[in-house]
Scaffold this active site. Sequence first.
Site, PDB file in Angstrom:
ATOM      1  N   ALA A  30       0.832  -1.199   0.000  1.00 53.91           N
ATOM      2  CA  ALA A  30       0.000   0.000   0.000  1.00 53.91           C
ATOM      3  C   ALA A  30       0.868   1.251   0.000  1.00 53.91           C
ATOM      4  CB  ALA A  30      -0.919  -0.003   1.222  1.00 53.91           C
ATOM      5  N   CYS A  45      -2.888  -9.273   5.223  1.00 57.54           N
ATOM      6  CA  CYS A  45      -2.711  -8.020   5.959  1.00 57.54           C
ATOM      7  C   CYS A  45      -2.875  -8.255   7.462  1.00 57.54           C
ATOM      8  CB  CYS A  45      -3.709  -6.972   5.483  1.00 57.54           C
ATOM      9  SG  CYS A  45      -3.508  -5.381   6.331  1.00 57.54           S
ATOM     10  N   ASN A  90       7.676 -15.855   0.624  1.00 58.74           N
ATOM     11  CA  ASN A  90       7.820 -14.430   0.915  1.00 58.74           C
ATOM     12  C   ASN A  90       8.315 -14.277   2.348  1.00 58.74           C
ATOM     13  OD1 ASN A  90       5.543 -11.807   1.764  1.00 58.74           O
ATOM     14  ND2 ASN A  90       7.487 -11.522   0.744  1.00 58.74           N
ATOM     15  N   GLY A  91       9.261 -13.359   2.537  1.00 61.14           N
ATOM     16  CA  GLY A  91       9.741 -13.067   3.876  1.00 61.14           C
ATOM     17  C   GLY A  91      11.250 -13.125   3.992  1.00 61.14           C
ATOM     18  N   ASP A  92      11.858 -11.991   4.356  1.00 62.45           N
ATOM     19  CA  ASP A  92      13.298 -11.890   4.607  1.00 62.45           C
ATOM     20  C   ASP A  92      14.144 -12.127   3.360  1.00 62.45           C
ATOM     21  OD1 ASP A  92      12.542 -11.405   7.173  1.00 62.45           O
ATOM     22  OD2 ASP A  92      13.360 -13.247   8.038  1.00 62.45           O
TER      23      ASP A  92
END
Length: 384
Positions: A6, A115, A219-221
């Site tokens: 966003a 989210c 997804n992530g890091d």
Amino acid sequence: MLAPMAGVTNVTFRTLCREFGSTRGNLLRPAPPHLRSPLEQSQVGTISGLYVCEMVTARALVERNAVTIHMTTFAPDESPRSLQLYTVDPATTYTAAKMVADEGLADHIDMNFGCPMPKVTRRGGGAALPYKRRLFGQIVAAAVRATEGTKIPVTVKFRIGIDDEHHTHLDAGRIAEAEGAAAVALHARTAAQRYSGTADWAQIAQLKQQVRTIPVLGNGDIYDASDALAMMAVTGCDGVVIGRGCLGRPWLFAELSAAFTGRPAPAPPTLGEVAEIVRRHGKLLVAHFGEDKGMRDIRKHIAWYLHGFPAGSELRNALALVKTLDELDCLLNRLDGAVPFPDAAIGPRGRQGSPAWVALPDSWLTDPDDCTVPIGADIMESGG
């Protein structure tokens, strides 16, 4: 895949990421479509080359909210056009996805169930919704049904779960697969973690073992190309989703492109080269929003672009208040362009925060098979 963020992944930032993702040779001069090799052109827009616009709510899209419609702006040469829907209601989901298909608004629909923000989860949306597995399945099925007979794939992004006691990702993956999703993506954190701590890549591996017929993205890091390669090697996932790791670093997609194709990594940009990227980003924002809003928007990006570079507090403060393109140009000229990319600029960036209790509607955890649509969860003040 560029994760929708966003206030970040509007058409301007996506343009930069797409250009760097198809870089050939000079990092600052990405090859335009007519100069790409046939192989390079064929790789643009694959599942590992999607650049997703910032999230919009299905309800606001159906209601043709002016802010929402502007948020779905795509560049003339942007292909495929990827749009992310936030939704809680199967009926509204169907109408919105049908609208996308019938009116040719996008070529790909991603669905947001990740989210973690309290204003979203306390109404039963975002990362809270997959706990209601029947409702979750109905929503995914509605989007898939609305796009039947088209070439529009529906993908689904979610988290590990609400907290350590309420994991939902394995059920969510199996349900999305069964309902016809083209791929799933897992942010390997719980909603309670928000953006803090370390992503649990082992959960991506577990999801990959459960979901066998469609791609699983992790997804992530992921903060550099080596992280992406490591995630795929450790988890067996089919691709990666880049979020906060590319804030102020759209050239990360050039590094990823090189890593995935076995080419040498491009040299990281000097401070002068970063300044040129900021200038281009600012011009794109002004063209999209107008100078007033465009310059207000560039301010947060400047903080990310200059992360780790020596710039001085006075100049940083002036850039944080920049009002015009001319002023931006003058301030950027004060940077020492010869400064090499610093080690301090590598690693986590963007918001991280701390773990927190997840706000949920009353009795939300009582019945995971309840498919009652949560009231008011699809109303966003932003229009997105």
